[in-house]
Design a protein around this motif. Structure first.
Motif, PDB file in Angstrom:
ATOM      1  N   SER A 149       0.791  -1.227   0.000  1.00 31.18           N
ATOM      2  CA  SER A 149       0.000   0.000   0.000  1.00 31.18           C
ATOM      3  C   SER A 149       0.832   1.290   0.000  1.00 31.18           C
ATOM      4  O   SER A 149       0.289   2.351  -0.246  1.00 31.18           O
ATOM      5  CB  SER A 149      -0.960  -0.005   1.189  1.00 31.18           C
ATOM      6  OG  SER A 149      -0.291  -0.385   2.350  1.00 31.18           O
ATOM      7  N   TYR A 150       2.126   1.209   0.295  1.00 26.25           N
ATOM      8  CA  TYR A 150       2.941   2.417   0.249  1.00 26.25           C
ATOM      9  C   TYR A 150       3.991   2.287  -0.849  1.00 26.25           C
ATOM     10  O   TYR A 150       4.473   1.183  -1.105  1.00 26.25           O
ATOM     11  CB  TYR A 150       3.680   2.642   1.561  1.00 26.25           C
ATOM     12  CG  TYR A 150       2.804   2.794   2.778  1.00 26.25           C
ATOM     13  CD1 TYR A 150       2.277   4.037   3.122  1.00 26.25           C
ATOM     14  CD2 TYR A 150       2.515   1.701   3.580  1.00 26.25           C
ATOM     15  CE1 TYR A 150       1.477   4.177   4.237  1.00 26.25           C
ATOM     16  CE2 TYR A 150       1.715   1.834   4.696  1.00 26.25           C
ATOM     17  CZ  TYR A 150       1.204   3.080   5.019  1.00 26.25           C
ATOM     18  OH  TYR A 150       0.422   3.219   6.130  1.00 26.25           O
ATOM     19  N   ALA A 200      -4.624  -0.222   4.722  1.00 28.40           N
ATOM     20  CA  ALA A 200      -3.488  -0.975   4.183  1.00 28.40           C
ATOM     21  C   ALA A 200      -3.849  -2.436   3.997  1.00 28.40           C
ATOM     22  O   ALA A 200      -3.533  -3.058   2.989  1.00 28.40           O
ATOM     23  CB  ALA A 200      -2.286  -0.851   5.124  1.00 28.40           C
ATOM     24  N   ALA A 250      -5.484   0.976  -4.337  1.00 23.34           N
ATOM     25  CA  ALA A 250      -5.127   2.348  -3.975  1.00 23.34           C
ATOM     26  C   ALA A 250      -3.729   2.363  -3.370  1.00 23.34           C
ATOM     27  O   ALA A 250      -3.135   1.310  -3.140  1.00 23.34           O
ATOM     28  CB  ALA A 250      -6.129   2.905  -2.976  1.00 23.34           C
ATOM     29  N   THR A 251      -3.200   3.559  -3.143  1.00 21.43           N
ATOM     30  CA  THR A 251      -1.949   3.676  -2.406  1.00 21.43           C
ATOM     31  C   THR A 251      -2.135   4.698  -1.296  1.00 21.43           C
ATOM     32  O   THR A 251      -2.977   5.597  -1.397  1.00 21.43           O
ATOM     33  CB  THR A 251      -0.792   4.167  -3.300  1.00 21.43           C
ATOM     34  OG1 THR A 251      -1.259   5.292  -4.039  1.00 21.43           O
ATOM     35  CG2 THR A 251      -0.332   3.087  -4.258  1.00 21.43           C
ATOM     36  N   ILE A 252      -1.353   4.514  -0.218  1.00 18.26           N
ATOM     37  CA  ILE A 252      -1.447   5.449   0.896  1.00 18.26           C
ATOM     38  C   ILE A 252      -0.226   6.367   0.857  1.00 18.26           C
ATOM     39  O   ILE A 252       0.901   5.899   0.644  1.00 18.26           O
ATOM     40  CB  ILE A 252      -1.463   4.699   2.241  1.00 18.26           C
ATOM     41  CG1 ILE A 252      -2.597   3.674   2.265  1.00 18.26           C
ATOM     42  CG2 ILE A 252      -1.608   5.675   3.399  1.00 18.26           C
ATOM     43  CD1 ILE A 252      -2.591   2.794   3.494  1.00 18.26           C
ATOM     44  N   HIS A 274       1.758   8.325   3.296  1.00 15.55           N
ATOM     45  CA  HIS A 274       1.833   8.420   4.743  1.00 15.55           C
ATOM     46  C   HIS A 274       2.133   9.839   5.215  1.00 15.55           C
ATOM     47  O   HIS A 274       1.488  10.347   6.140  1.00 15.55           O
ATOM     48  CB  HIS A 274       2.895   7.463   5.268  1.00 15.55           C
ATOM     49  CG  HIS A 274       2.979   7.416   6.754  1.00 15.55           C
ATOM     50  ND1 HIS A 274       2.106   6.681   7.512  1.00 15.55           N
ATOM     51  CD2 HIS A 274       3.816   8.039   7.620  1.00 15.55           C
ATOM     52  CE1 HIS A 274       2.400   6.839   8.781  1.00 15.55           C
ATOM     53  NE2 HIS A 274       3.431   7.654   8.887  1.00 15.55           N
TER      54      HIS A 274
END
Lengths: 267, 476
Positions: free
Chosen positions: A196-197, B374, B384-386, B388
């Motif tokens: 996700s990152y 996440a 999707a992407t995070i 931060h």
């Protein structure tokens, strides 16, 4: 061959083992030998006289001995042994109660067993066991409610809550399994963050993965094959671009052939 | 006075006594006819005659309740009655000898008719069943075991029936009594599930094979129990298949309404647990509408992903769910609600801050929200992407489904289902042997018989279904 112990001696032996177990710094080796002596004695007495085996006081003693064994195996961290003890105790806890009073350590031990299943990722067993526990106990008994809450948090992905649950354990014995669970969770979190990152600052990565110092994080990152750039203070995750458009020729071939075979049977 | 009653009284103006006499005559005729079926089935070893007699059992038993059948004048019935009566009274060795003298099928059948007498009779009958092992006894024996177990259940001591059932299952499997075997397996599963011994139930099911040619009513129940076991053990896909098949195998008439309702309740939960939303039309069906109301509200809460609404629905119908034994399963739904919420947010926003997600989903903290999102990304719930540092979630471009192999897989699933259905129906067809034709003097006769049978089928309510309903009302 040693002489079989009488019922009275057995009770005395149990009492002394119990006392040794409850002492602040028990001698584990003595405990282990006493425990196995107790178990052998219990079997011998039941073999000599089959009527004794259905006696309430005998059953009570046997249950207490098994409970003692379960507690002991947690203390020494012997998980397979704990599993065996719990399997034997199950008939006392969930079967008809054989005229015994409910054991005081029943729910703590059930809770521990649930936690063991969680830490070994045996979610199906966890739920099967849960079905047999009274619903009111699930919601209100702190020993059972703790693993249940943990499981919910795990399923949701609220790993923060799981981490916090470490501080809320009802008895110190729970920590043994909670700690095992934590390493499982760290891997879970790591696989989530990878996906996700794109990248994470080192400090944030440390908090996200519940590390207390940077060195641990760096070794961990190395194990998982992450790029750490000390200059930017960043962890970059390898990107996973899965090509979904690959033509899966083989599987389509299999499918078509099976259709042809079936159709031939119909015609 | 309604039209019907008027018509009835116009048609035949009979006195009370005459009516009773008439009813008794018809009853007698029906009994004689069934006895003939049974005897024929026994002498020709043709199970389907026995089935024909069984079909009317439920209706007959109801009519018998108020009358004595002592005034019977047919010798076959009289003999059977005598023996059945003896079987009812004592269960000694002498009776067994007598029963053997008569056609056992007939004796058992009459025992079945008098089942209201209670558990003592059921023990006596099981003794008889064990002493006679013939293929033609099979359908009757199945019912005998069914009531045997039922008596224990009503008496609240179901666990005590287990040894008998287990040994009977062994005998039935060894002697190839398919119908008894199927019934016994189902009864044992019910027995284990009643005490929530899902592990034992699963082991039993894994170690045994359900006979392929079992009647549909038994199969439907078996599938329901299997679905239940699998759902508890988190095998939702398998559970889903079982439950879907259970709803399709069960006859859909008023008699099986209870069964349909029970299965659909569980079905809805399993569907939700799989992350699907059951179709709205399911809740509109007449027999399901009212009992499934709480489940509809639950579905709505999950669909929109509103955690607060979900909690309030669970709270409101807690007792109902507890009664249906699904509350523990529903507790597992919580994270599905969150997932649904995340999915709809991701579809609606191309970029949204974590704080807003936290607020929208009623989560406890932003950190939790980050972990949850996440996990959703990793599980493939959203794409999707995070970010931060800046604290937001960015949805990826929606990929065109038709460029992937998903449609291909969906079609494959459906084709497999159709082919399977076809194969099953081929297997289910019955091809009677040639000597069957000998009985039929001419073709006309055969046609007439067929028509009669069709009429019978149309007019009589499904016997098995009625009993199912009885059981399902208990909420299991």
């Amino acid at each position: 061959m040693s002489r079989a112990l009488s019922a009275k001696e057995l009770t005395a032996l149990y009492e002394s083992t119990r006392a040794a177990m409850d002492s602040p710094s028990p001698n584990l080796d003595t405990l282990r030998s006493q425990l196995s002596k107790l178990k052998v004695g219990l079997v011998q007495i039941a073999m000599q006289n089959s009527e004794v085996a259905t006696d309430t006081s005998y059953l009570l003693l046997k249950r207490s001995a098994l409970e003692l064994g379960a507690e002991f195996s947690v203390k020494v961290g012997d998980i397979p042994a704990f599993e065996r003890y719990m399997a034997q105790l199950e008939s006392y806890y969930f079967g008809d109660n054989l005229g015994l009073e409910e054991s005081k350590v029943m729910y703590p031990l059930i809770g521990l067993n649930l936690l063991r299943m969680l830490s070994e990722n045996l979610i199906a067993d966890f739920h099967t066991t849960l079905e047999r526990i009274d619903l009111n106990q699930i919601l209100n008994n702190e020993f059972v409610a703790h693993p249940v809450k943990l499981e919910q948090a795990l399923m949701e992905g609220s790993y923060k809550k799981v981490w916090q649950a470490r501080a809320e354990v009802p008895t110190p014995e729970y920590l043994f399994f909670v700690d095992i669970l934590m390493s499982t969770i760290r891997n879970e979190v790591a696989s989530c963050t990878e996906k996700s990152y794109a990248s994470l600052p080192l400090d944030d990565a440390k908090t996200v993965l519940f590390f207390s110092n940077m060195d641990e994080l760096l070794t961990f990152a190395q194990e998982r094959g992450w790029d750490v750039s000390p200059a930017e203070k960043k962890v970059t995750f390898p990107s996973h671009v899965e090509n979904m458009r690959v033509f899966q020729g083989e599987s389509i071939m299999h499918q078509t052939l099976s259709y042809a075979r079936e159709l031939e049977r119909i015609v | 006075m309604t039209n019907n009653e008027e018509a009835a009284s116009m048609e035949v103006e009979l006195t009370e006594e005459q009516k009773v006499a008439e009813a008794q005559r018809i009853l007698r005729e029906d009994l004689v006819r069934n006895v003939k079926f049974l005897e024929r089935g026994a002498s020709e070893s043709e199970v389907h005659y026995i089935h024909r007699a069984m079909r009317t059992t439920f209706a007959l038993r109801k009519r018998l309740e108020h009358r004595s059948w002592a005034s019977s004048d047919s010798p076959a019935v009289a003999k059977a009655l005598e023996i059945a009566a003896a079987a009812l009274g004592t269960s000694g060795g002498k009776t067994e000898g007598e029963v053997k003298a008569c056609v056992p099928e007939v004796a058992l059948y009459f025992g079945l008719l008098e089942y209201a007498k209670g558990s003592e009779l059921s023990h006596a009958l099981i003794g008889v069943v064990n002493s006679v092992q013939r293929r033609t006894v099979d359908p009757i024996a199945g019912r005998v075991f069914f009531y045997f177990s039922r008596f224990y259940e009503v008496g609240n001591s179901l666990a005590n029936a287990r040894p008998t059932l287990l040994s009977a299952l062994q005998t039935a499997t060894l002697t190839g009594m398919k119908e008894s075997q199927a019934t016994l397996l189902t009864l044992l599963l019910r027995n284990y599930i009643y005490y929530r011994l899902y592990e034992q139930a699963e082991r039993l099911a894994a170690k045994t094979a359900f006979p392929t040619d079992a009647p549909n009513s038994v199969l439907a129940r078996y599938l329901y129990y299997m679905g239940r076991i699998e759902a508890v053990q988190l095998n939702y896909t398998v559970a889903h298949t079982h439950l879907l098949e259970a709803t399709r195998k069960a006859a859909s008439n008023a008699a099986t309404a209870g069964f349909q309702q029970t299965v659909h309740k569980l079905y809805v939960i399993v569907e939700l647990l799989m992350g699907n939303i059951p179709e709205r039309s399911l809740f509109r069906q007449a027999i399901l509408k009212k009992p499934l109301q709480p489940y509809l509200e639950l579905t709505q809460a999950v669909r929109i992903g509103d955690l607060a609404q979900f909690q309030s629905v669970v709270g409101q119908y807690r007792d109902k769910f507890l009664q249906d034994q699904v509350l523990v399963l529903i507790q597992r739904l919580r994270h599905n609600v969150i997932k649904a919420g995340i999915r709809s947010i991701s579809a609606a926003y191309s970029r949204i801050s974590l704080r807003d997600i936290c607020y929208k989903l009623h989560l406890d903290s932003e950190e939790d929200a980050e972990y949850i999102v996440a996990k959703a990304i990793r599980d493939g719930v959203i794409d999707a992407t995070i970010d931060h540092e800046r604290g937001f979630v960015k949805s990826s471009e929606i990929q065109d489904v038709y460029s992937t192999s998903d449609p291909q897989q969906a079609f494959d699933k459906r084709i497999a289902f159709c082919l399977n259905l076809h194969n099953e129906s081929v297997v289910a067809m019955r091809y009677p042997g040639r000597d069957h034709r000998k009985d039929i003097a001419d073709v006309n006769d055969a046609v007439r018989r067929e028509r009669e049978l069709a009429q019978e089928l149309a007019s009589e309510e499904f016997d098995d279904g009625m009993d199912d309903d009885d059981m399902m009302d208990d909420g299991l």
